[in-house]
Design an enzyme around this catalytic site. Structure first.
Site, PDB file in Angstrom:
ATOM      1  CB  VAL A  39     103.033 -27.889 -54.421  1.00  0.00           C
ATOM      2  CG1 VAL A  39     101.654 -28.395 -54.728  1.00  0.00           C
ATOM      3  CG2 VAL A  39     102.974 -26.529 -53.766  1.00  0.00           C
ATOM      4  CB  CYS A  40     104.095 -33.356 -52.989  1.00  0.00           C
ATOM      5  SG  CYS A  40     105.199 -32.407 -52.001  1.00  0.00           S
TER       6      CYS A  40
END
Ligand SMILES: *[C@@H]1O[C@H](CO)[C@@H](O)[C@H](O)[C@H]1NC(C)=O
Ligand SMILES: *[C@@H]1O[C@H](CO)[C@@H](O)[C@H](O)[C@H]1NC(C)=O
Ligand SMILES: *[C@@H]1O[C@H](CO)[C@@H](O)[C@H](O)[C@H]1NC(C)=O
Ligand SMILES: *[C@@H]1O[C@H](CO)[C@@H](O)[C@H](O)[C@H]1NC(C)=O
Ligand SMILES: *[C@@H]1O[C@H](CO)[C@@H](O)[C@H](O)[C@H]1NC(C)=O
Length: 390
Positions: free
Chosen positions: A139-140
């Site tokens: 997740v970024c």
């Protein structure tokens, strides 16, 4: 293989329903740079990957160095798999079936993966598993911004190993803990000259974050979709192999594209196995974009446009024209802090502040990789470090 998919989905579901920590927002942070404090582990080591070597030898030096850490991480994945399907049957399946897949991977990736297995002693199927499945759990946030002097900055954080086994005692993601020591900086060379640089996990041959010095910067964020990764991966296993693995495409673009425009076209037009967001920065004013991809085509390209007062583009893991999942809105706080910083004051340092503000750097994220200033006027060396926020 089908079991793997089910396992990971089950893991995601179980953990998401029982352990998810709701995000919370804090004031925009300031003066976070340079990172320090008890959780800062210092700079990440550099390794050279010599592209003139045969693919099977390119990773030998790095893997020899990181063998113990790689074996530990793979063991944690085994433990996790065995917790779901006791008897060890799942890993048996991986060991038997995935080696068959390695020869179907495009060159040079299959050979490189075999080389990594040979040097580390990790069974080939498990190295393949690491290379094809882990990107499903990242997740970024990625940002490309242009300051009022035409300098471009590209930053990202990467929260990895999410949903991969929650450690109740020390409140951390088990795989995430094991991935941390595998983070390395890589300098890919040909004829003893840098072709591109990346921050990556030892043992992983695709790229999530990279810079082609003086030309472009590239990060990839996962895009969740019903037409998601699993379908493409299953199709690949079943023999329909006309799509490109996403992180293999980013690597190939970093290696072979020679301009921002060329990179943009290849990222937008190559058929993929799974949807993705590519965040690309160039070397001159206006060159920054988010490419939203379905497996087949580019759905949208959002570019920096100073005339519209759009001096940055920012991507988390949701289409920019849609609301993010309410539980996971990292976009609004990040934009709030970018807006508060203002174009005049954006820099490596202030972008790091934005990426350090929760929930952009959310409670469960353990490491934030921050990158790159790339500008028409000056290029500072890639500035990378890791922040452990546990
Ligand atoms: C969490 O626990 C594991 C063992 O279960 C240990 O290896 C790891 O170091 C712990 N992490 C922290 C941050 O305490
Ligand atoms: C490669 O380049 C480095 C400096 O960039 C130099 O020290 C080294 O001698 C070069 N090696 C070869 C084989 O040319
Ligand atoms: C930007 O990239 C283009 C394409 O590679 C190159 O021709 C140009 O010289 C680069 N500009 C700068 C300032 O490095
Ligand atoms: C940030 O600024 C942009 C452009 O002015 C605006 O459209 C957006 O709503 C702002 N977002 C937040 C969260 O403040
Ligand atoms: C921007 O930087 C100037 C000094 O360079 C400072 O006075 C000002 O408070 C900063 N603005 C914000 C919003 O941080």
């Amino acid at each position: 293989m089908g079991h793997c998919v089910l396992l990971t989905l089950a893991a995601l579901f179980t953990v998401a329903s029982t352990q998810f920590i709701p995000p919370y927002t804090e004031d925009c942070r300031a003066q976070m740079y340079p990172p320090n404090g008890p959780t800062f582990k210092g700079g990440v080591s550099w390794y050279t990957v010599d592209l003139d070597l045969p693919p099977s030898k390119r990773w030998s030096a790095l893997i020899t160095d990181k063998k113990t850490e790689l074996v530990n991480m793979i063991q944690a994945i085994r433990d996790l798999a065995n917790a779901f399907v006791p008897s060890g049957k799942l890993i048996d399946l991986v060991d038997i079936t995935l080696p068959l897949m390695v020869d179907t991977l495009p060159s040079p990736f299959g050979e490189e993966i075999k080389g990594i297995a040979a040097v580390s002693g990790v069974p080939l199927g498990e190295v393949v598993l690491f290379n094809i499945f882990y990107e499903v759990f990242t997740v970024c946030t990625s940002i490309v911004a242009e300051d009022d002097k035409g300098n471009l900055f590209h930053g990202r954080n990467l929260d990895f190993g999410l949903f991969m086994g929650w450690d109740v005692k020390n409140k951390s993601w088990i795989i995430s803990e094991k991935l941390k020591p595998l983070v390395v900086n890589l300098d890919f060379k040909k004829n003893n000259q840098t072709v591109f640089k990346s921050t990556n996990f030892a043992g992983y041959v695709g790229m999530l974050t990279g810079i082609k010095p003086h030309v472009f910067t590239l990060t990839m964020n996962e895009r969740f979709s019903l037409d998601g990764g699993y379908i493409g991966i299953l199709e690949w296993i079943l023999g329909k192999r006309d799509g490109m693995w996403m992180s293999f495409l980013t690597r190939s673009v970093l290696e072979n594209a020679n301009s921002y425009e060329e990179a943009k076209i290849r990222l937008a037009q190559t058929k993929l196995l799974a949807p993705a967001y590519f965040i690309l920065g160039g070397n001159q004013t206006g060159q920054g974009c988010i490419i939203t991809r379905s497996r087949l085509l580019s759905l949208d390209i959002l570019e920096i446009d100073l005339k519209l007062d759009r001096w940055y583009v920012l991507e988390t893991n949701y289409d920019h024209w849609k609301e993010p999942l309410f539980l996971d809105d990292r976009r609004t706080p990040a934009k709030k802090c970018m807006n508060q910083t203002s174009q005049k004051n954006i820099s490596l340092k202030t972008m790091y502040d934005v990426l350090s503000t929760k929930p952009v750097l959310n409670k469960v994220s353990h490491r934030s990789t921050f990158f790159f200033q790339l500008s028409s006027k000056s290029e500072k060396p890639a500035s990378e470090f890791n922040r452990d926020d546990s």
